[in-house]
Enzyme design. Structure first.
Site, PDB file in Angstrom:
ATOM      1  CG  HIS A   1      -1.888   1.146   1.217  1.00 40.84           C
ATOM      2  ND1 HIS A   1      -1.572   2.379   1.737  1.00 40.84           N
ATOM      3  CD2 HIS A   1      -3.135   1.255   0.694  1.00 40.84           C
ATOM      4  CE1 HIS A   1      -2.602   3.195   1.544  1.00 40.84           C
ATOM      5  NE2 HIS A   1      -3.560   2.531   0.912  1.00 40.84           N
ATOM      6  CD  GLU A  42      -5.089   2.214  -3.236  1.00 42.35           C
ATOM      7  OE1 GLU A  42      -6.167   2.699  -2.886  1.00 42.35           O
ATOM      8  OE2 GLU A  42      -4.275   1.717  -2.440  1.00 42.35           O
ATOM      9  N   GLY A  99      -6.234   9.585   0.157  1.00 43.54           N
ATOM     10  CA  GLY A  99      -6.387  10.190   1.484  1.00 43.54           C
ATOM     11  C   GLY A  99      -6.961  11.590   1.482  1.00 43.54           C
ATOM     12  CB  SER A 126      -9.940  10.595  -3.772  1.00 43.05           C
ATOM     13  OG  SER A 126      -9.036  11.112  -2.816  1.00 43.05           O
TER      14      SER A 126
HETATM   15  P1  PGA Z   1      -9.078   6.988   0.100  1.00 44.69           P
HETATM   16  O1  PGA Z   1      -8.041   5.823   0.437  1.00 44.69           O
HETATM   17  O2  PGA Z   1     -10.207   6.380  -0.704  1.00 44.69           O
HETATM   18  O3  PGA Z   1      -9.516   7.486   1.421  1.00 44.69           O
HETATM   19  O4  PGA Z   1      -8.328   8.014  -0.721  1.00 44.69           O
HETATM   20  C1  PGA Z   1      -7.650   4.916  -0.541  1.00 44.69           C
HETATM   21  C2  PGA Z   1      -6.611   3.965  -0.030  1.00 44.69           C
HETATM   22  O5  PGA Z   1      -5.689   4.359   0.689  1.00 44.69           O
HETATM   23  O6  PGA Z   1      -6.668   2.761  -0.355  1.00 44.69           O
END
Ligand code: PGA
Length: 267
Positions: free
Chosen positions: A97, A176, A182, A222
């Protein structure tokens, strides 16, 4: 893809009690959704896992760990071994991640050891990849994604790939972009996400031949109730890996259903 994938990583947020209530509510709300058509997975904190695996509707949700050490045992203070995850009866493990790579400085080589270790211990490996904002600005996104895939899946032979990808795929990818994740993230545009998913899929075919097309590639960063539907409608996006917008069961259920509706109307 025969299935659509919806998953969430609970990061370092929910405690044991909150995780169990969340899982109970989510499985109850989604129990009518045909699991041969969708896969729902949740990745709680380590401490919540022993209770999470005991929930009533366990068969409706796949459960995974947020990280894993790559040795079975030894002098690795603070690590959790694949045998410990097996002991809990987990289905999967998330590897690489963005927060592991960028906050804890994990390398592609380490992610690769974890991927191979997960495979060896019959845990599905969800390899997360993504470029930083700076790499994007320098025009390096495609190279970065290819590097993370080639390094992350290094050592998986064609014979292994055949085994891993017959039936339910045992390796998966989450794309991602680091800049999209975030509270401070900016969601990728639907066009940008689809373009990068195509790069990823082409790389998986370079690595594994046609079998590469069987590896689900999920978008994360997001994802929200507004962009979920147009994202899932893209040809190369096989699922959504959702953070904040999935951490309440009601809204996550609504998001999943709106995506399924969009897919069914598009045929
Ligand atoms: P988020 O997180 O949807 O809050 O941006 C995604 C993730 O970290 O997998």
């Amino acid at each position: 893809m025969d299935k659509v994938y919806f998953g969430t990583n609970l990061k370092m947020y929910k405690n044991i009690q909150d995780t169990v209530s969340y899982l109970n509510e989510l499985t109850e709300l989604t129990k009518d959704l045909d699991r041969s058509k969708i896969e729902l997975f949740v990745i709680p904190s380590y401490t919540s896992l022993p209770d999470a695996v005991k929930i009533e509707n366990r068969s409706l949700v796949r459960l995974g760990a947020q990280n894993m050490g790559w040795e079975e045992q030894g002098q690795f203070t603070g690590e959790i071994s694949p045998l410990m995850l097996n002991e809990l009866g987990l289905d999967m493990v998330m590897i690489g991640h963005s927060e592991r790579r960028h906050v804890f400085r994990e390398t592609d080589q380490e992610e690769n050891k974890k991927v191979l270790c997960a495979i060896q211990h019959h845990l599905d490996a969800l390899l997360c990849i993504g470029e930083t904002e700076e790499e994007k600005e320098y025009g390096l996104s495609d190279e970065v994604l290819r590097t993370q895939l080639i390094a992350g899946f290094h050592g998986i032979t064609s014979a292994m790939a055949e085994q891993l990808l017959e039936g339910e795929p045992k390796i998966r990818v989450a794309y991602e972009p680091v800049w999209a994740i975030g509270v401070n993230g900016k969601p990728a545009s639907v066009e940008y996400a689809e373009e990068k998913h195509r790069v990823i899929k082409a790389c998986l075919v370079d690595l594994f031949g046609e079998l590469g097309n069987r590896i689900p590639v999920l978008y994360g960063g997001s994802v929200n109730p507004q962009n979920a539907e147009p994202l899932i409608a893209q040809d190369s996006i096989d699922g959504l890996f959702v953070g904040r917008s999935a951490w309440n069961a009601g809204p996550f259920n609504t998001l999943i259903r709106s995506c399924l509706k969009r897919l069914s109307t598009e045929g």
